[in-house]
Design a protein around this motif. Structure first.
Motif, PDB file in Angstrom:
ATOM      1  N   ASN A 190      27.425  -1.002  -5.985  1.00 50.13           N
ATOM      2  CA  ASN A 190      28.279   0.016  -6.604  1.00 50.13           C
ATOM      3  C   ASN A 190      27.695   1.396  -6.364  1.00 50.13           C
ATOM      4  O   ASN A 190      27.451   2.167  -7.300  1.00 50.13           O
ATOM      5  CB  ASN A 190      28.416  -0.256  -8.105  1.00 50.13           C
ATOM      6  N   ALA A 191      27.486   1.724  -5.086  1.00 47.51           N
ATOM      7  CA  ALA A 191      26.831   2.980  -4.726  1.00 47.51           C
ATOM      8  C   ALA A 191      27.647   4.198  -5.157  1.00 47.51           C
ATOM      9  O   ALA A 191      27.082   5.233  -5.514  1.00 47.51           O
ATOM     10  CB  ALA A 191      26.590   3.024  -3.221  1.00 47.51           C
ATOM     11  N   GLY A 192      28.967   4.074  -5.148  1.00 44.24           N
ATOM     12  CA  GLY A 192      29.809   5.200  -5.547  1.00 44.24           C
ATOM     13  C   GLY A 192      29.574   5.599  -6.986  1.00 44.24           C
ATOM     14  O   GLY A 192      29.450   6.788  -7.301  1.00 44.24           O
ATOM     15  N   ASN A 249      20.608  -3.426  -7.907  1.00 40.99           N
ATOM     16  CA  ASN A 249      21.909  -4.080  -7.748  1.00 40.99           C
ATOM     17  C   ASN A 249      23.030  -3.052  -7.674  1.00 40.99           C
ATOM     18  O   ASN A 249      23.979  -3.208  -6.890  1.00 40.99           O
ATOM     19  CB  ASN A 249      22.158  -5.045  -8.904  1.00 40.99           C
ATOM     20  N   LEU A 250      22.938  -1.998  -8.471  1.00 44.34           N
ATOM     21  CA  LEU A 250      23.932  -0.927  -8.400  1.00 44.34           C
ATOM     22  C   LEU A 250      23.886  -0.234  -7.043  1.00 44.34           C
ATOM     23  O   LEU A 250      24.932   0.097  -6.462  1.00 44.34           O
ATOM     24  CB  LEU A 250      23.692   0.107  -9.510  1.00 44.34           C
ATOM     25  N   ALA A 270      27.691  -7.006 -11.244  1.00 39.28           N
ATOM     26  CA  ALA A 270      28.910  -7.258 -10.465  1.00 39.28           C
ATOM     27  C   ALA A 270      28.647  -7.067  -8.973  1.00 39.28           C
ATOM     28  O   ALA A 270      27.885  -6.191  -8.569  1.00 39.28           O
ATOM     29  CB  ALA A 270      30.014  -6.330 -10.918  1.00 39.28           C
ATOM     30  N   LYS A 271      29.284  -7.892  -8.167  1.00 39.65           N
ATOM     31  CA  LYS A 271      29.123  -7.806  -6.698  1.00 39.65           C
ATOM     32  C   LYS A 271      30.459  -7.498  -6.042  1.00 39.65           C
ATOM     33  O   LYS A 271      31.500  -7.728  -6.602  1.00 39.65           O
ATOM     34  CB  LYS A 271      28.560  -9.130  -6.168  1.00 39.65           C
ATOM     35  N   LEU A 278      26.878   4.958  -8.749  1.00 35.62           N
ATOM     36  CA  LEU A 278      25.513   5.461  -8.889  1.00 35.62           C
ATOM     37  C   LEU A 278      25.403   6.894  -8.364  1.00 35.62           C
ATOM     38  O   LEU A 278      24.697   7.718  -8.961  1.00 35.62           O
ATOM     39  CB  LEU A 278      24.536   4.554  -8.139  1.00 35.62           C
ATOM     40  N   ASN A 279      26.115   7.213  -7.310  1.00 38.48           N
ATOM     41  CA  ASN A 279      26.119   8.587  -6.784  1.00 38.48           C
ATOM     42  C   ASN A 279      26.687   9.560  -7.807  1.00 38.48           C
ATOM     43  O   ASN A 279      26.183  10.680  -7.962  1.00 38.48           O
ATOM     44  CB  ASN A 279      26.921   8.662  -5.489  1.00 38.48           C
ATOM     45  N   ARG A 280      27.740   9.134  -8.513  1.00 42.84           N
ATOM     46  CA  ARG A 280      28.319  10.002  -9.550  1.00 42.84           C
ATOM     47  C   ARG A 280      27.323  10.233 -10.678  1.00 42.84           C
ATOM     48  O   ARG A 280      27.158  11.369 -11.155  1.00 42.84           O
ATOM     49  CB  ARG A 280      29.604   9.385 -10.103  1.00 42.84           C
ATOM     50  N   ILE A 281      26.655   9.152 -11.100  1.00 40.94           N
ATOM     51  CA  ILE A 281      25.657   9.268 -12.157  1.00 40.94           C
ATOM     52  C   ILE A 281      24.525  10.200 -11.723  1.00 40.94           C
ATOM     53  O   ILE A 281      24.066  11.061 -12.491  1.00 40.94           O
ATOM     54  CB  ILE A 281      25.097   7.881 -12.519  1.00 40.94           C
ATOM     55  N   ASP A 282      24.078  10.060 -10.468  1.00 39.72           N
ATOM     56  CA  ASP A 282      22.989  10.897  -9.959  1.00 39.72           C
ATOM     57  C   ASP A 282      23.376  12.370  -9.963  1.00 39.72           C
ATOM     58  O   ASP A 282      22.566  13.239 -10.310  1.00 39.72           O
ATOM     59  CB  ASP A 282      22.595  10.463  -8.546  1.00 39.72           C
ATOM     60  N   LYS A 283      24.605  12.675  -9.576  1.00 36.56           N
ATOM     61  CA  LYS A 283      25.066  14.067  -9.566  1.00 36.56           C
ATOM     62  C   LYS A 283      25.026  14.667 -10.971  1.00 36.56           C
ATOM     63  O   LYS A 283      24.638  15.820 -11.160  1.00 36.56           O
ATOM     64  CB  LYS A 283      26.478  14.154  -8.989  1.00 36.56           C
TER      65      LYS A 283
END
Length: 224
Positions: free
Chosen positions: A79-81, A74-75, A223-224, A83-88
């Motif tokens: 909420n890809a932005g 779902n993220l 959240a969507k 998730l990208n921050r978390i991945d970094k």
């Protein structure tokens, strides 16, 4: 002390697992584009034990993994932005080359996202009344007191309902005091809390904040 517990991501145990990946592990769950193997369950059980110092059975581990993967999907969608921050942050802490397992990455993503809510509450909203609520979960809080920096102990006291102890413990917790002191007959004493007991208290505070932030966390993930 609680902050250090919250920040733990267990990189060493992850690297150990990643060096022992078996690509032919038995598939035990395959529904709605979510695939979980026996090896994935082993990963989760070990990571859970390392993070919470507690055991979880395989049935509960599978249920949690399914939930984690659904939430992460779902993220990714909504909420890809974030998730990208978390991945970094994860790649910076552990190294992308050490994360060939999608399941381990998803587990860390989940815990790291969960930790953000816990840290935010601890730093901005954790009040003395919260600490009192945590202490209410204990039958007693027996700790020794000392008048020489804990080199020798005077006696043991149950400080569960001691207002001065609660106040000073709170100040110590939020970084405004280095020692926990109480007064008895106008004499000052230091409360001596060993590492084992500190960890027990930390984990109860962690669990309390986790419960307090659960609704906001789930709302954010869906959240969507």
């Amino acid at each position: 002390m609680v902050y250090k517990l919250i920040k733990t991501l267990i990189p060493f145990i992850l690297i150990f697992f990643l060096n022992n990946i078996n690509s032919f592990a038995n598939i035990i769950y395959d529904k709605e584009d979510i695939v979980i193997s026996e090896l994935d369950i082993n990963y989760y059980i070990e990571i859970y034990n390392e993070k919470f110092n507690d055991n979880i059975n395989r049935s509960k581990a599978l249920k949690n993994l399914v939930i984690i993967k659904k939430l992460i999907r779902n993220l990714e969608k909504n909420n890809a932005g974030f998730l990208n921050r978390i991945d970094k942050e994860i790649y910076s802490e552990i190294g992308k080359e050490n994360l060939d397992s999608q399941t381990i990455l998803d587990i860390i993503r989940y815990f790291k996202t969960r930790n953000e809510f816990i840290i935010n509450y601890f730093k901005n909203d954790f009040k003395k009344t919260d600490l009192e609520n945590v202490f209410m979960n204990f039958d007693n809080l027996n700790f020794p007191i000392s008048n020489n920096n804990c080199l020798t102990m005077i006696k043991m006291l149950d400080l569960k309902n001691n207002i001065e102890f609660i106040n000073n413990f709170y100040e110590n917790l939020v970084g405004q005091s280095e020692e926990i002191k109480i007064s008895i007959d106008d004499e000052k004493y230091i409360v001596c809390i060993n590492q084992q007991n500190k960890q027990i208290l930390d984990r109860e505070i962690f669990k309390y904040i986790e419960f307090k932030t659960e609704d906001n966390f789930i709302e954010f993930l869906y959240a969507k």
